[in-house]
Design a protein around this motif. Structure first.
Motif, PDB file in Angstrom:
ATOM      1  N   PHE A   1      49.148  42.788  39.020  1.00  0.00           N
ATOM      2  CA  PHE A   1      47.903  42.787  39.710  1.00  0.00           C
ATOM      3  C   PHE A   1      46.967  41.861  39.153  1.00  0.00           C
ATOM      4  CE2 PHE A   1      43.444  44.391  39.552  1.00  0.00           C
ATOM      5  CZ  PHE A   1      43.267  44.797  40.630  1.00  0.00           C
ATOM      6  N   PRO A   2      45.989  41.239  39.903  1.00  0.00           N
ATOM      7  CA  PRO A   2      46.151  41.220  41.407  1.00  0.00           C
ATOM      8  C   PRO A   2      46.803  40.160  42.138  1.00  0.00           C
ATOM      9  CG  PRO A   2      43.959  40.081  40.579  1.00  0.00           C
ATOM     10  CD  PRO A   2      44.764  40.521  39.437  1.00  0.00           C
TER      11      PRO A   2
ATOM     12  N   HIS B   1      46.275  39.221  45.159  1.00  0.00           N
ATOM     13  CA  HIS B   1      45.354  38.699  46.404  1.00  0.00           C
ATOM     14  C   HIS B   1      43.879  39.258  46.156  1.00  0.00           C
ATOM     15  CE1 HIS B   1      45.188  42.804  48.349  1.00  0.00           C
ATOM     16  NE2 HIS B   1      46.543  42.815  48.112  1.00  0.00           N
TER      17      HIS B   1
ATOM     18  N   VAL C   1      40.289  40.860  45.773  1.00  0.00           N
ATOM     19  CA  VAL C   1      39.755  42.111  45.590  1.00  0.00           C
ATOM     20  C   VAL C   1      38.590  42.251  46.314  1.00  0.00           C
ATOM     21  CG1 VAL C   1      38.926  43.817  43.784  1.00  0.00           C
ATOM     22  CG2 VAL C   1      40.894  42.490  43.312  1.00  0.00           C
TER      23      VAL C   1
ATOM     24  N   GLN D   1      42.043  35.836  40.892  1.00  0.00           N
ATOM     25  CA  GLN D   1      41.775  35.913  42.411  1.00  0.00           C
ATOM     26  C   GLN D   1      40.300  36.318  42.513  1.00  0.00           C
ATOM     27  OE1 GLN D   1      44.014  36.013  44.869  1.00  0.00           O
ATOM     28  NE2 GLN D   1      46.155  35.819  43.455  1.00  0.00           N
TER      29      GLN D   1
ATOM     30  N   TYR E   1      42.670  47.111  44.717  1.00  0.00           N
ATOM     31  CA  TYR E   1      42.106  45.909  45.694  1.00  0.00           C
ATOM     32  C   TYR E   1      40.631  46.466  46.289  1.00  0.00           C
ATOM     33  CZ  TYR E   1      46.293  43.689  44.388  1.00  0.00           C
ATOM     34  OH  TYR E   1      47.566  42.993  43.828  1.00  0.00           O
ATOM     35  N   THR E   2      40.441  47.778  45.950  1.00  0.00           N
ATOM     36  CA  THR E   2      38.809  47.940  46.536  1.00  0.00           C
ATOM     37  C   THR E   2      38.139  48.745  45.433  1.00  0.00           C
ATOM     38  OG1 THR E   2      39.576  48.291  48.860  1.00  0.00           O
ATOM     39  CG2 THR E   2      37.567  49.243  48.456  1.00  0.00           C
TER      40      THR E   2
END
Length: 329
Positions: free
Chosen positions: A30-31, A33, A35, A64, A91-92
């Motif tokens: 993580f990550p 892609h 966020v 990222q 990611y959120t």
């Protein structure tokens, strides 16, 4: 028989490892892609500016980008309701603060989220002391004189705010509760129109954070009566504090980063590290200090620090807000 049992046990352990490996690798990677950071306020405001500045630095550390999604409305309720329904994978994430996680507890009879149970804190982002501001010709130069003026003019005096539940409303409610007075509240749709009417003399005073107030004070369009916290500001060395005047207020507009409840601890830890990297950046600290924003020290940038801010606000401030504030539903 013993060999068979050992073989079966070994195969079972291997299967368990293979099943858990993808999750462990995903958390470690993580990550992979971008966020998304939900900022539950309109673009261009002080909280949005802080969120963007800190998020950019966090992205550098994460490797990222952090993409801002402004989703304002209902004192942050709309944006944060969406955030808690997102996948709890890191990611959120969301940006909140004293308004969304303390004031809304008092101002909504049925808040759409639980500020404690529905969120996993990442860490504090910064705080801006609140100021008591007045129209330029108000006959009071310090807080004691202001208190005397309010006592004589409470039936016709008024204060503006950025809206019910905003930090400017929050600050003045706590101030008026402290001095034992009630004054007509005029809510506006944002800080800018409230400040414009204060400068024009349509209202008598307001409470605002340093990020937006300092330029107006410097231009002489409004005046600072008091700092609503325990220490004076370097930018306003002659303006006394509420504590000095005998009113032990410590009202700060603080903000913090949150993830949805259930986000893996390893992911939360990675996000906290990125936040600690951001607030340690010298250029960012200087930029924020110029706006009157106090970034936390990296060592103080922890989930526990956010939990403490929320607990203190709910314990100490919510009763006063409920007694003097306006319900939103």
């Amino acid at each position: 028989m013993k060999l068979s049992i050992r073989l079966i046990a070994g195969l079972a352990a291997l299967c368990a490892t293979l099943l858990t490996a993808p999750a462990a690798m995903a958390a470690t990677a993580f990550p992979t892609h971008a966020v998304t950071l939900i900022v539950p306020f309109p673009a261009g405001g002080p909280s949005d500016a802080l969120a963007r500045a800190v998020a950019q630095k966090m992205g550098e550390n994460l490797g990222q980008p952090i993409v801002i999604e402004n989703l304002g409305g209902a004192n942050g309720v709309i944006g944060l309701t969406k955030a808690i329904k997102a996948n709890a994978d890191g990611y959120t994430i969301a940006f909140g603060g004293i308004g969304t996680h303390v004031a809304n507890v008092a101002l909504y009879k049925k808040l759409a989220y639980d500020p404690v149970a529905d969120f996993a804190p990442i860490g504090p982002a910064g705080a801006a002391p609140m100021l008591l501001l007045a129209r330029a010709d108000l006959p009071a130069g310090n807080l004691r004189e202001f208190v005397a003026w309010v006592a004589k003019n409470k039936d016709k005096a008024s204060y503006g705010s950025a809206g019910v539940g905003s930090i400017s409303h929050y600050g003045c409610v706590l101030l008026l509760s402290s001095i034992g007075q009630n004054v007509t509240h005029i809510p506006y749709k944002g800080v800018a129109p409230a400040a414009n009417d204060l400068m024009g003399g349509q209202t008598d005073f307001m409470c605002d954070q340093t990020t937006t107030a300092l330029p107006q004070i410097a231009g002489g369009r409004i005046k600072a009566i008091a700092v609503l916290s325990k220490t004076r500001l370097a930018q306003l060395p002659r303006t006394g504090t509420a504590t000095e005047a005998g009113y032990p207020l410590d009202v700060r507009s603080w903000n913090a980063f949150f993830a949805p409840r259930g986000t893996p601890q390893s992911v939360l830890a990675r996000l906290t590290i990125a936040l600690q990297y951001a607030v340690a950046d010298t250029a960012l600290r200087q930029q924020m200090e110029g706006l009157g924003v106090e970034l936390p020290k990296p060592a103080d940038t922890t989930p526990a620090a956010v939990s403490g801010l929320i607990a203190r606000g709910i314990r100490e401030d919510v009763p006063a807000l409920k007694a003097k504030g306006d319900y939103l539903d």
